[in-house]
Design an enzyme around this catalytic site. Structure first.
Site, PDB file in Angstrom:
ATOM      1  N   ASN A  74      13.053 -25.897  20.752  1.00  0.00           N
ATOM      2  CA  ASN A  74      13.953 -26.304  21.816  1.00  0.00           C
ATOM      3  C   ASN A  74      13.680 -25.519  23.099  1.00  0.00           C
ATOM      4  OD1 ASN A  74      16.711 -26.013  23.300  1.00  0.00           O
ATOM      5  ND2 ASN A  74      16.938 -27.820  21.984  1.00  0.00           N
ATOM      6  N   PRO A 106      -4.630   0.754   5.661  1.00  0.00           N
ATOM      7  CA  PRO A 106      -5.862   1.399   6.140  1.00  0.00           C
ATOM      8  C   PRO A 106      -6.300   0.745   7.446  1.00  0.00           C
ATOM      9  CG  PRO A 106      -6.302  -0.015   4.243  1.00  0.00           C
ATOM     10  CD  PRO A 106      -4.822   0.061   4.382  1.00  0.00           C
ATOM     11  N   SER A 154       1.613   7.452  -2.060  1.00  0.00           N
ATOM     12  CA  SER A 154       2.517   8.423  -2.689  1.00  0.00           C
ATOM     13  C   SER A 154       3.936   7.893  -2.824  1.00  0.00           C
ATOM     14  CB  SER A 154       2.536   9.717  -1.880  1.00  0.00           C
ATOM     15  OG  SER A 154       3.122   9.487  -0.603  1.00  0.00           O
ATOM     16  N   GLY A 155       4.232   6.799  -2.135  1.00  0.00           N
ATOM     17  CA  GLY A 155       5.589   6.255  -2.138  1.00  0.00           C
ATOM     18  C   GLY A 155       6.505   6.896  -1.125  1.00  0.00           C
ATOM     19  N   GLU A 199       5.081 -28.307  30.726  1.00  0.00           N
ATOM     20  CA  GLU A 199       5.559 -29.663  30.457  1.00  0.00           C
ATOM     21  C   GLU A 199       6.611 -29.593  29.364  1.00  0.00           C
ATOM     22  OE1 GLU A 199       4.215 -34.238  29.392  1.00  0.00           O
ATOM     23  OE2 GLU A 199       2.722 -32.808  30.132  1.00  0.00           O
ATOM     24  N   GLY A 217       0.815  -1.203   0.000  1.00  0.00           N
ATOM     25  CA  GLY A 217       0.000   0.000   0.000  1.00  0.00           C
ATOM     26  C   GLY A 217       0.848   1.252   0.000  1.00  0.00           C
ATOM     27  N   ASP A 245      15.116 -37.556  26.888  1.00  0.00           N
ATOM     28  CA  ASP A 245      16.247 -38.284  26.320  1.00  0.00           C
ATOM     29  C   ASP A 245      17.369 -38.336  27.357  1.00  0.00           C
ATOM     30  OD1 ASP A 245      18.511 -39.129  24.836  1.00  0.00           O
ATOM     31  OD2 ASP A 245      17.554 -38.415  22.997  1.00  0.00           O
TER      32      ASP A 245
END
EC number: 2.1.1.297
Length: 527
Positions: free
Chosen positions: A408, A218, A152-153, A356, A149, A430
């Site tokens: 992680n 907008p 005018s840039g 957990e 959008g 693990d």
């Protein structure tokens, strides 16, 4: 008939003042300056100079337009923004000073103060740009920016003027606005670094990826029309001002689509409307983004928010055990964003909170949430099949009191406030049996200290393992920590309340491995 500059300005100022224009003197000077092509300073030191009939007639025509509440920027065709004058007309939104914050956040080491829940950031684009050589040395090494959008840039072109090695793709749905933006790009000699595309949001971008997506979309609700100035309501383009869904439609479109157009570690920088911070952040949180910073404008209102997608790839562990089914992928794409953990979701949280770590396929996690509907459960798991299974079980049982962090553990710890958790579960992690691997264990000395700080006084930590050596090494570790009390020394085989026999537990029994449990209580002490 001739009049002096002083007489013309005085009469014009009176007329403007009568219709409620508070800056009537300044606006009269701006109009006259435009007519006679002299700086305002010239007017102030030459008040007795006589104006000719042609000049007076031209001035009166412009004044008549202003008396009908046409914005002065449209009358003279220019508006200053970020120390540059941009061409504007009725087809583009008039640049506002508040929007300079958007450019400021991207470019400079901003002096703007982030909110208390923000991490102070500055120079987002400067940091990205400084890490790459100038585009002239290698064509593929530059900061690539998307502006949605562009109007005018003024935003895109300001960024290009401030960042020599940036490249911008700017989109707009209005062909008339695109013409204005192209004229401004010509004015500031950046046509070789900007591509202006006729597009409704992301539609015509193909497969391009960007370092930064920036937008002042907008965001005004149609309900706010009665409160708006006539200059804005009657003259500026409706499509650039108003959005459906209480002014939030554009933010939903951006949140739902932006990820596929961002490079890794890409950022989104958005302007928001007055009092929209909470609603906009919730939209992005629900779509899997972090809120990195919130910046205020000169009036002290939250004006710009910096977002980044939650990165599901930063993990040391295995992510997918087997290929995800269509259902699993759909759950991850559409349901996971609603339940993604972020620190913002814990603000003002009044429920008990349980964590957990490594919930596997989620049987225990979901059962705990089901048995404790008034508590909030946070689950950490890198195994995406398990994450998808939790979402499936939750949907089937209508369970919603949970948040998920599919990554992680180390990436969430800093976002959990100290003294915030009522309980922590670490079930069958693990064991990392080899000595050189033990530092990877979830349950080690360093992490135990961190987890201890996250627990409330008298909060519980439950650890379970079916690997005997790991279990008793954990007990030795606990006994070295005076901030924990073992509550079940006489019976390590009995699990905690509401425990369910999981598939992993059953496999351990079949393999002649005995599941053991330590139930700890955090003893009052320093956090």
């Amino acid at each position: 008939m001739q009049y002096s500059i002083k007489q013309v300005l005085s009469k014009a100022s009176d007329k403007l003042n009568k219709i409620g224009i508070s800056s009537s003197q300044l606006e009269a000077r701006i109009l006259l300056r435009y007519v006679i092509n002299k700086p305002i300073e010239y007017l102030l030191i030459n008040l007795d100079e006589q104006l000719n009939e042609v000049e007076i007639e031209a001035f009166e025509k412009l004044l008549e337009r202003r008396l009908k509440h046409e914005p002065i920027a449209y009358i003279i065709g220019i508006k200053e923004f970020y120390s540059r004058e941009f061409i504007v007309n009725k087809h583009v939104l008039i640049p506002r000073a508040d929007t300079e914050v958007l450019v400021d956040v991207c470019v400079h080491k901003s002096s703007l103060r982030a909110t208390k829940r923000s991490v102070a950031i500055s120079g987002i684009l400067s940091k990205i740009a400084s890490s790459t050589p100038m585009a002239s040395s290698r064509n593929d090494e530059y900061t690539k920016i998307l502006e949605l959008g562009t109007g005018s840039g003024c935003i895109a072109i300001s960024l290009l003027c401030e960042l020599p090695n940036a490249r911008v793709v700017a989109t707009d749905i209005s062909l008339d606005a695109i013409e204005v933006a192209r004229n401004n790009a010509l004015k500031y000699h950046v046509t070789d670094r900007i591509q202006i595309i006729h597009s409704n949001w992301f539609e015509n971008l193909g497969k391009q990826k960007f370092d930064v997506i920036v937008s002042n979309p907008p965001y005004i609700s149609t309900d706010e029309k009665p409160e708006m100035a006539l200059e804005t309501l009657n003259h500026e383009p409706y499509i650039a001002l108003f959005a459906e869904e209480d002014g939030l439609q554009a933010y939903r479109i951006i949140a739902e689509n932006a990820k596929k157009f961002l490079k890794p570690n890409g950022k989104i920088v958005l302007e928001i409307g007055f009092k929209q911070e909470e609603a906009v952040t919730q939209i992005f949180l629900s779509n899997g983004y972090n809120i990195e910073s919130v910046y205020k404008d000169l009036q002290g209102h939250s004006r710009v928010i910096l977002f980044s997608p939650i990165n599901l790839n930063r993990s040391y562990a295995r992510r997918i055990g087997k290929s995800l089914s269509g259902l699993q992928q759909n759950l991850l794409d559409n349901e996971l964003p609603k339940y993604l953990f972020s620190k913002e979701k814990l603000i003002d949280e009044k429920r008990k909170i349980f964590l957990e770590i490594g919930f596997g396929m989620g049987e225990h996690f979901i059962n705990q949430a089901k048995m404790n509907p008034d508590a909030l459960f946070i689950g950490v798991e890198v195994y995406l099949n398990g994450v998808a299974n939790v979402l499936k079980l939750a949907s089937e049982q209508n369970i919603t009191n949970f948040l998920l962090f599919p990554n992680n553990l180390d990436f969430i710890l800093n976002d959990l406030p100290n003294n915030s958790l009522d309980g922590i579960y670490i079930l069958f992690p693990d064991p990392w049996i080899k000595n050189k691997q033990k530092k990877k264990r979830i349950f080690n000395k360093e992490r135990l200290k961190i987890l201890q700080d996250k627990l409330k006084d008298n909060g519980n930590l439950v650890f379970a393992s079916d690997i005997e050596n790991y279990f008793y090494e954990a007990i030795e570790l606990i006994e070295q920590n005076s901030n924990f009390k073992i509550m079940n020394k006489n019976n390590y085989l009995k699990p905690h309340d509401n425990y369910v026999i999981t598939k992993y537990h059953q496999k351990a029994i079949k393999a002649n491995r005995i599941p053991r449990f330590i139930i700890l209580q955090h003893v009052s002490g320093d956090h």
